[in-house]
Design a protein around this motif. Structure first.
Motif, short mmCIF file in Angstrom:
data_model
loop_
_atom_site.label_atom_id
_atom_site.label_comp_id
_atom_site.label_asym_id
_atom_site.label_seq_id
_atom_site.Cartn_x
_atom_site.Cartn_y
_atom_site.Cartn_z
N LYS A 87 -2.83 28.09 67.05
CA LYS A 87 -2.45 26.69 67.31
C LYS A 87 -3.47 26.04 68.24
O LYS A 87 -3.91 24.91 68.01
N TRP A 88 -3.86 26.76 69.29
CA TRP A 88 -4.85 26.24 70.23
C TRP A 88 -6.17 25.97 69.49
O TRP A 88 -6.80 24.92 69.69
N LEU A 89 -6.59 26.90 68.64
CA LEU A 89 -7.84 26.75 67.91
C LEU A 89 -7.80 25.53 66.98
O LEU A 89 -8.76 24.77 66.89
N ARG A 90 -6.69 25.33 66.32
CA ARG A 90 -6.55 24.15 65.44
C ARG A 90 -6.64 22.85 66.22
O ARG A 90 -7.23 21.87 65.77
N GLU A 91 -6.04 22.85 67.41
CA GLU A 91 -6.02 21.63 68.21
C GLU A 91 -7.37 21.34 68.88
O GLU A 91 -7.73 20.19 69.06
N GLN B 245 -10.24 22.91 62.25
CA GLN B 245 -9.14 22.12 61.72
C GLN B 245 -9.47 21.59 60.32
O GLN B 245 -8.64 21.64 59.41
N ALA B 246 -10.71 21.12 60.12
CA ALA B 246 -11.12 20.62 58.81
C ALA B 246 -11.18 21.75 57.78
O ALA B 246 -10.75 21.58 56.63
N LEU B 247 -11.70 22.91 58.20
CA LEU B 247 -11.75 24.06 57.30
C LEU B 247 -10.34 24.52 56.93
O LEU B 247 -10.07 24.86 55.77
N ARG B 248 -9.44 24.50 57.88
CA ARG B 248 -8.07 24.90 57.61
C ARG B 248 -7.40 23.94 56.62
O ARG B 248 -6.67 24.37 55.72
#
Length: 188
Positions: free
Chosen positions: A140-144, A150-153
């Motif tokens: 979650k921290w990495l996505r934020e 976040q774009a790759l995810r």
């Protein structure tokens, strides 16, 4: 039903074996293998195994769909199709198209995005945990905090979702064709 030649016993056996083996493999991969594996290996190992198995899986489903359609179409001339046979040939065609899209485009795009995500996860000490719910806060921290991640995810989730939908619809088409085959067993 009138047909242009009756398929021999060998053709019937091949048709049924290919259809049932393909459907069984799709059921196993879709509903069993991934769920068992994600509980027993690390996330990155799970992704690596999936990246090695899915190209074979996708192309086997593609070849099976092609063979099923070819055999069925060869013994069911278009001019003589009943409504249920028209549905069945349509289901074979849908399965062929979806498995081709999945094998040649969606699955490779999903894998490419996944490997890029894994590189970023490794930089942050993630990916070695077993199970999807482990270290939820770290992801979650990495996505934020990382816009590239976040774009790759987002890309991964889009392609993974489309790939899963194609696989599920193909599985349903093959399952429906097994039902049609069972109901019309005397005349594949």
């Amino acid at each position: 039903m009138s047909v242009e030649g009756d398929p021999g016993s060998l053709v019937k056996v091949v048709y049924l074996l290919v259809l049932s083996a393909s459907w069984g493999m799709q059921c196993w991969v879709t509903f069993v293998a991934g769920f068992v594996m994600i509980r027993g290996v690390s996330r990155h190992t799970f992704g690596l195994v999936q990246s090695k198995l899915f190209p074979f899986y996708g192309h086997i489903v593609l070849c099976s769909s092609f063979l099923n359609l070819a055999i069925y179409a060869a013994y069911h001339p278009r001019e003589l199709l009943s409504p249920s046979e028209s549905v069945q040939i349509g289901l074979f065609f849908i399965s062929l198209i979806l498995s081709a899209l999945n094998a040649r485009w969606f699955s490779p795009a999903t894998t490419k995005a996944m490997f890029k995500m894994q590189d970023i996860e490794r930089e942050h000490g993630l990916g070695g945990e077993i199970g999807m719910s482990s270290n939820f806060e770290g992801y979650k921290w990495l996505r934020e905090k990382d816009p590239k991640y976040q774009a790759l995810r987002k890309t991964f989730m889009r392609y993974h979702g489309i790939s899963s939908l194609c696989n599920l619809v193909s599985l349903l088409c093959n399952g429906a064709n097994l039902v049609f085959t069972a109901l019309l067993l005397q005349s594949i």
